[in-house]
Write a protein that holds these residues in place. Structure first.
Motif, PDB file in Angstrom:
ATOM      1  N   LYS A   1       0.834  -1.212   0.000  1.00 27.69           N
ATOM      2  CA  LYS A   1       0.000   0.000   0.000  1.00 27.69           C
ATOM      3  C   LYS A   1       0.863   1.254   0.000  1.00 27.69           C
ATOM      4  N   MET A   2       1.997   1.216   0.738  1.00 27.86           N
ATOM      5  CA  MET A   2       2.898   2.373   0.760  1.00 27.86           C
ATOM      6  C   MET A   2       3.521   2.591  -0.607  1.00 27.86           C
ATOM      7  N   GLN A   3       3.910   1.507  -1.282  1.00 25.41           N
ATOM      8  CA  GLN A   3       4.497   1.639  -2.606  1.00 25.41           C
ATOM      9  C   GLN A   3       3.499   2.259  -3.583  1.00 25.41           C
ATOM     10  N   ILE A   4       2.250   1.858  -3.479  1.00 21.69           N
ATOM     11  CA  ILE A   4       1.215   2.431  -4.345  1.00 21.69           C
ATOM     12  C   ILE A   4       1.044   3.920  -4.045  1.00 21.69           C
ATOM     13  N   ALA A   5       0.958   4.270  -2.753  1.00 22.44           N
ATOM     14  CA  ALA A   5       0.781   5.675  -2.369  1.00 22.44           C
ATOM     15  C   ALA A   5       1.965   6.518  -2.831  1.00 22.44           C
ATOM     16  N   LEU A   6       3.189   6.011  -2.675  1.00 26.50           N
ATOM     17  CA  LEU A   6       4.372   6.752  -3.121  1.00 26.50           C
ATOM     18  C   LEU A   6       4.378   6.923  -4.634  1.00 26.50           C
ATOM     19  N   GLY A   7       4.002   5.881  -5.356  1.00 26.98           N
ATOM     20  CA  GLY A   7       3.949   5.964  -6.812  1.00 26.98           C
ATOM     21  C   GLY A   7       2.917   6.969  -7.286  1.00 26.98           C
ATOM     22  N   ARG A   8       1.740   6.936  -6.667  1.00 27.25           N
ATOM     23  CA  ARG A   8       0.698   7.894  -7.046  1.00 27.25           C
ATOM     24  C   ARG A   8       1.106   9.316  -6.693  1.00 27.25           C
ATOM     25  N   GLY A   9       1.759   9.476  -5.544  1.00 25.47           N
ATOM     26  CA  GLY A   9       2.212  10.808  -5.143  1.00 25.47           C
ATOM     27  C   GLY A   9       3.272  11.352  -6.076  1.00 25.47           C
ATOM     28  N   ALA A  10       4.198  10.498  -6.488  1.00 31.79           N
ATOM     29  CA  ALA A  10       5.259  10.930  -7.406  1.00 31.79           C
ATOM     30  C   ALA A  10       4.684  11.300  -8.767  1.00 31.79           C
ATOM     31  N   ALA A  11       3.626  10.615  -9.177  1.00 28.12           N
ATOM     32  CA  ALA A  11       3.013  10.890 -10.485  1.00 28.12           C
ATOM     33  C   ALA A  11       2.104  12.114 -10.459  1.00 28.12           C
ATOM     34  N   SER A  12       1.641  12.501  -9.283  1.00 30.04           N
ATOM     35  CA  SER A  12       0.705  13.618  -9.170  1.00 30.04           C
ATOM     36  C   SER A  12       1.425  14.959  -9.252  1.00 30.04           C
ATOM     37  N   LYS A  13       0.727  15.931  -9.796  1.00 33.70           N
ATOM     38  CA  LYS A  13       1.266  17.296  -9.846  1.00 33.70           C
ATOM     39  C   LYS A  13       0.584  18.185  -8.807  1.00 33.70           C
ATOM     40  N   ASP A  14      -0.444  17.658  -8.139  1.00 32.26           N
ATOM     41  CA  ASP A  14      -1.222  18.411  -7.164  1.00 32.26           C
ATOM     42  C   ASP A  14      -0.603  18.282  -5.769  1.00 32.26           C
ATOM     43  N   LYS A  15      -0.239  19.406  -5.164  1.00 32.60           N
ATOM     44  CA  LYS A  15       0.408  19.387  -3.851  1.00 32.60           C
ATOM     45  C   LYS A  15      -0.501  18.820  -2.764  1.00 32.60           C
ATOM     46  N   LYS A  16      -1.813  19.080  -2.860  1.00 29.50           N
ATOM     47  CA  LYS A  16      -2.741  18.550  -1.854  1.00 29.50           C
ATOM     48  C   LYS A  16      -2.802  17.025  -1.925  1.00 29.50           C
ATOM     49  N   THR A  17      -2.781  16.498  -3.125  1.00 29.49           N
ATOM     50  CA  THR A  17      -2.796  15.042  -3.292  1.00 29.49           C
ATOM     51  C   THR A  17      -1.520  14.438  -2.732  1.00 29.49           C
ATOM     52  N   LYS A  18      -0.386  15.059  -3.025  1.00 31.25           N
ATOM     53  CA  LYS A  18       0.890  14.578  -2.499  1.00 31.25           C
ATOM     54  C   LYS A  18       0.877  14.588  -0.966  1.00 31.25           C
ATOM     55  N   ALA A  19       0.378  15.679  -0.383  1.00 30.73           N
ATOM     56  CA  ALA A  19       0.328  15.789   1.077  1.00 30.73           C
ATOM     57  C   ALA A  19      -0.605  14.735   1.681  1.00 30.73           C
ATOM     58  N   ARG A  20      -1.741  14.496   1.022  1.00 31.01           N
ATOM     59  CA  ARG A  20      -2.700  13.503   1.535  1.00 31.01           C
ATOM     60  C   ARG A  20      -2.096  12.099   1.491  1.00 31.01           C
ATOM     61  N   LEU A  21      -1.433  11.761   0.399  1.00 33.08           N
ATOM     62  CA  LEU A  21      -0.814  10.447   0.278  1.00 33.08           C
ATOM     63  C   LEU A  21       0.349  10.284   1.261  1.00 33.08           C
ATOM     64  N   ALA A  22       1.123  11.344   1.460  1.00 37.71           N
ATOM     65  CA  ALA A  22       2.216  11.296   2.434  1.00 37.71           C
ATOM     66  C   ALA A  22       1.658  11.105   3.835  1.00 37.71           C
ATOM     67  N   ASP A  23       0.552  11.789   4.153  1.00 41.92           N
ATOM     68  CA  ASP A  23      -0.062  11.642   5.470  1.00 41.92           C
ATOM     69  C   ASP A  23      -0.611  10.226   5.667  1.00 41.92           C
ATOM     70  N   GLU A  24      -1.091   9.631   4.595  1.00 38.94           N
ATOM     71  CA  GLU A  24      -1.589   8.254   4.663  1.00 38.94           C
ATOM     72  C   GLU A  24      -0.464   7.312   5.109  1.00 38.94           C
ATOM     73  N   ILE A  25       0.754   7.641   4.745  1.00 37.79           N
ATOM     74  CA  ILE A  25       1.910   6.822   5.110  1.00 37.79           C
ATOM     75  C   ILE A  25       2.460   7.222   6.478  1.00 37.79           C
ATOM     76  N   LEU A  26       2.549   8.526   6.750  1.00 33.35           N
ATOM     77  CA  LEU A  26       3.285   9.017   7.915  1.00 33.35           C
ATOM     78  C   LEU A  26       2.461   9.260   9.176  1.00 33.35           C
ATOM     79  N   ASN A  27       1.144   9.315   9.094  1.00 30.76           N
ATOM     80  CA  ASN A  27       0.325   9.650  10.255  1.00 30.76           C
ATOM     81  C   ASN A  27       0.721   8.778  11.439  1.00 30.76           C
ATOM     82  N   GLU A  28       0.954   9.417  12.593  1.00 33.37           N
ATOM     83  CA  GLU A  28       1.489   8.700  13.748  1.00 33.37           C
ATOM     84  C   GLU A  28       0.523   7.677  14.344  1.00 33.37           C
TER      85      GLU A  28
END
Length: 166
Positions: free
Chosen positions: A12-39
């Motif tokens: 799931k993390m690999q998918i989120a990282l791949g989608r984030g790297a492919a996205s140009k939208d900063k909000k999408t990148k932040a949401r996907l990063a939070d999906e991985i990093l949320n404590e």
């Protein structure tokens, strides 16, 4: 069953990282990063709580740092790398580490270091035997490098190669 959970979280993390790297939208990148990093609910925490095998912590460190870069926290990512690689310098010889460092160097606009890390990752992967997905991932990394550097023509060439058209 526990290792199956770990594998699922890493996938799931690999998918989120791949989608984030492919996205140009900063909000999408932040949401996907939070999906991985949320404590509390993040995929890194879930993977760690699933009785993580020892070598898997290295993978999680790479993903955590890549998610931080995706989020825009390049200094935080650099601290993760420095702490981790300072304790395990042999990890510098892993192609995954060089690929991750290339992402960090691109974020810091350290072009010479980024290009060297991409080339080293490619050479290390070649020594292990390339597969199509790895080759295309390295090509996409080159495309991201050239796009960040401002050379759209070279970025398009590498992106075409990554899509199997070059």
């Amino acid at each position: 069953m526990v290792s199956d959970d770990y594998d699922r979280f890493v996938w799931k993390m690999q998918i989120a990282l791949g989608r984030g790297a492919a996205s140009k939208d900063k909000k999408t990148k932040a949401r996907l990063a939070d999906e991985i990093l949320n404590e509390k609910t993040g995929l890194v925490e879930k993977a760690l709580s699933s009785n993580t095998p020892g070598s898997a912590r290295r993978t999680l460190n790479l993903m955590k740092a890549n998610a931080m870069i995706l989020k825009g926290d390049k200094d935080g990512a650099q601290k993760v790398y420095e702490n981790w690689l300072g304790n395990e310098p042999k990890q510098m010889a892993r192609p995954e580490t060089q690929e991750a460092l290339a992402n960090l160097y691109i974020a810091h606009k350290s072009w010479a270091e980024a290009e060297a890390a991409i080339q080293k990752a490619g050479n290390l992967y070649a020594g292990q035997g390339y597969d199509v997905h790895t080759t295309r991932r390295i090509y996409r990394l080159y495309a991201r490098f050239w796009r960040a550097k401002g050379d759209k023509r070279k970025a398009k060439v590498w992106e075409a190669k990554a899509n199997g058209k070059g």
